[in-house]
Design an enzyme around this catalytic site. Sequence first.
Site, PDB file in Angstrom:
ATOM      1  N   ASP A  51       0.872  -1.179   0.000  1.00  0.00           N
ATOM      2  CA  ASP A  51       0.000   0.000   0.000  1.00  0.00           C
ATOM      3  C   ASP A  51       0.908   1.228   0.000  1.00  0.00           C
ATOM      4  OD1 ASP A  51      -2.347   1.649   0.293  1.00  0.00           O
ATOM      5  OD2 ASP A  51      -1.901   1.851   2.413  1.00  0.00           O
ATOM      6  N   SER A  52       0.301   2.403  -0.153  1.00  0.00           N
ATOM      7  CA  SER A  52       1.084   3.641  -0.106  1.00  0.00           C
ATOM      8  C   SER A  52       1.518   3.977   1.316  1.00  0.00           C
ATOM      9  CB  SER A  52       0.236   4.790  -0.640  1.00  0.00           C
ATOM     10  OG  SER A  52      -0.859   4.985   0.229  1.00  0.00           O
ATOM     11  N   TYR A  94      -0.658   8.194  -2.683  1.00  0.00           N
ATOM     12  CA  TYR A  94      -0.626   7.864  -4.114  1.00  0.00           C
ATOM     13  C   TYR A  94      -1.799   8.522  -4.855  1.00  0.00           C
ATOM     14  CZ  TYR A  94       2.753   3.958  -3.691  1.00  0.00           C
ATOM     15  OH  TYR A  94       3.859   3.177  -3.501  1.00  0.00           O
ATOM     16  N   GLY A  95      -2.910   8.654  -4.134  1.00  0.00           N
ATOM     17  CA  GLY A  95      -4.168   9.013  -4.789  1.00  0.00           C
ATOM     18  C   GLY A  95      -4.192  10.371  -5.447  1.00  0.00           C
ATOM     19  N   CYS A 118      -4.193  -1.446  -2.061  1.00  0.00           N
ATOM     20  CA  CYS A 118      -4.316  -0.013  -2.301  1.00  0.00           C
ATOM     21  C   CYS A 118      -5.218   0.169  -3.511  1.00  0.00           C
ATOM     22  CB  CYS A 118      -2.928   0.563  -2.571  1.00  0.00           C
ATOM     23  SG  CYS A 118      -2.930   2.289  -3.048  1.00  0.00           S
ATOM     24  N   ASN A 119      -6.358   0.802  -3.310  1.00  0.00           N
ATOM     25  CA  ASN A 119      -7.288   1.018  -4.422  1.00  0.00           C
ATOM     26  C   ASN A 119      -6.676   1.891  -5.508  1.00  0.00           C
ATOM     27  OD1 ASN A 119     -10.406   0.243  -3.586  1.00  0.00           O
ATOM     28  ND2 ASN A 119      -9.061   0.571  -1.848  1.00  0.00           N
ATOM     29  N   GLU A 140      -3.045   9.024   8.024  1.00  0.00           N
ATOM     30  CA  GLU A 140      -1.597   8.824   8.205  1.00  0.00           C
ATOM     31  C   GLU A 140      -1.084   9.674   9.380  1.00  0.00           C
ATOM     32  OE1 GLU A 140       0.823   6.842   6.492  1.00  0.00           O
ATOM     33  OE2 GLU A 140      -0.755   5.859   5.350  1.00  0.00           O
ATOM     34  N   CYS A 188     -10.953   2.800  -0.352  1.00  0.00           N
ATOM     35  CA  CYS A 188      -9.573   3.130  -0.004  1.00  0.00           C
ATOM     36  C   CYS A 188      -9.283   2.366   1.277  1.00  0.00           C
ATOM     37  CB  CYS A 188      -9.436   4.639   0.227  1.00  0.00           C
ATOM     38  SG  CYS A 188      -7.823   5.091   0.918  1.00  0.00           S
ATOM     39  N   THR A 189      -8.134   1.717   1.324  1.00  0.00           N
ATOM     40  CA  THR A 189      -7.863   0.840   2.472  1.00  0.00           C
ATOM     41  C   THR A 189      -7.507   1.613   3.739  1.00  0.00           C
ATOM     42  OG1 THR A 189      -5.603   0.570   1.655  1.00  0.00           O
ATOM     43  CG2 THR A 189      -7.207  -1.130   1.068  1.00  0.00           C
ATOM     44  N   HIS A 190      -7.404   2.933   3.633  1.00  0.00           N
ATOM     45  CA  HIS A 190      -7.249   3.736   4.851  1.00  0.00           C
ATOM     46  C   HIS A 190      -8.601   3.943   5.557  1.00  0.00           C
ATOM     47  CE1 HIS A 190      -3.318   4.714   3.161  1.00  0.00           C
ATOM     48  NE2 HIS A 190      -2.995   5.381   4.256  1.00  0.00           N
TER      49      HIS A 190
END
Length: 262
Positions: free
Chosen positions: A6-7, A38-39, A69-70, A148, A180-182
């Site tokens: 992932d980012s 990344y997005g 990571c989408n 983050e 989004c995996t966040h």
Amino acid sequence: MIGIFDSGVGGMTVARAIEQLCPDYPLIYFGDIARTPYGSKSPETIQRYAVNNTKFLVDQGAELIVIACNSAASTALPTLNDQFDLPILDVITPAVQQAVQVTKNGKIGIIGTRATIKSTIYEQGITARRPGSKVFSQPCPLLVPLVEEGWLGKRETKMILRRYLYPLRRRQIDTLVLGCTHYPLLKQLIAPRIGRRVQLIDSSIAVAHTLRTFLAGHADPAEKLYQPQAKSRFFVSDLTETAGQLAAHIFGRPITLEKVNV
Ligand code: DGL
């Protein structure tokens, strides 16, 4: 080993879900904290990062990759499939499948990064599987930096979420994909703001189920990946103050993060 990237720390929600569903399959995790988010980057840049990350995981012994990571999955999956000869699972397909299964009124909301929303990958997947569905997408570029930073319960995060979710609420969606995996880290804040009757699709749990089904149906590579004695490892491209805290929050135990240059 199962390689996951992932980012940043968001993909750890996927790693955690996999650990719970497939506990005897150790993981090598890579979080590209140095280059997150990344997005907000161009598809070319995200593809380059995704190739670097996959190479790193393969060098560490990964024999199957999960793109946790989408943003990377929505832009780099074909590139990775072209360049690497190993099974690659992504977070988007399982979330799409689950969304079309659970929706009753066919009105599905998607929240994600700019890159994911711009790719229209969710709309394409949903309308291909359930023609006539109405898909409403909302880019939420501020959420990844907030997560983050560890601002999970702050007033500012709640205000920003309310603002992002309002247009989807008005559309009377009955299903919302956390694209989004966040975002699973914000689930407790998202649920009351979108409305309790809206079903939340958590792509981290959806991909863990897909992986378990994949392993059950593929003796090769499942037998190689089955290593109950081996320990998972977690690599990051930068060690920030909050990364270790968030990792511990996600796993419910301290996680050792190893810094590497990729
Ligand atoms: N967790 C990543 C995703 O699923 C976050 C992308 C980003 O770094 O912006 O899209």
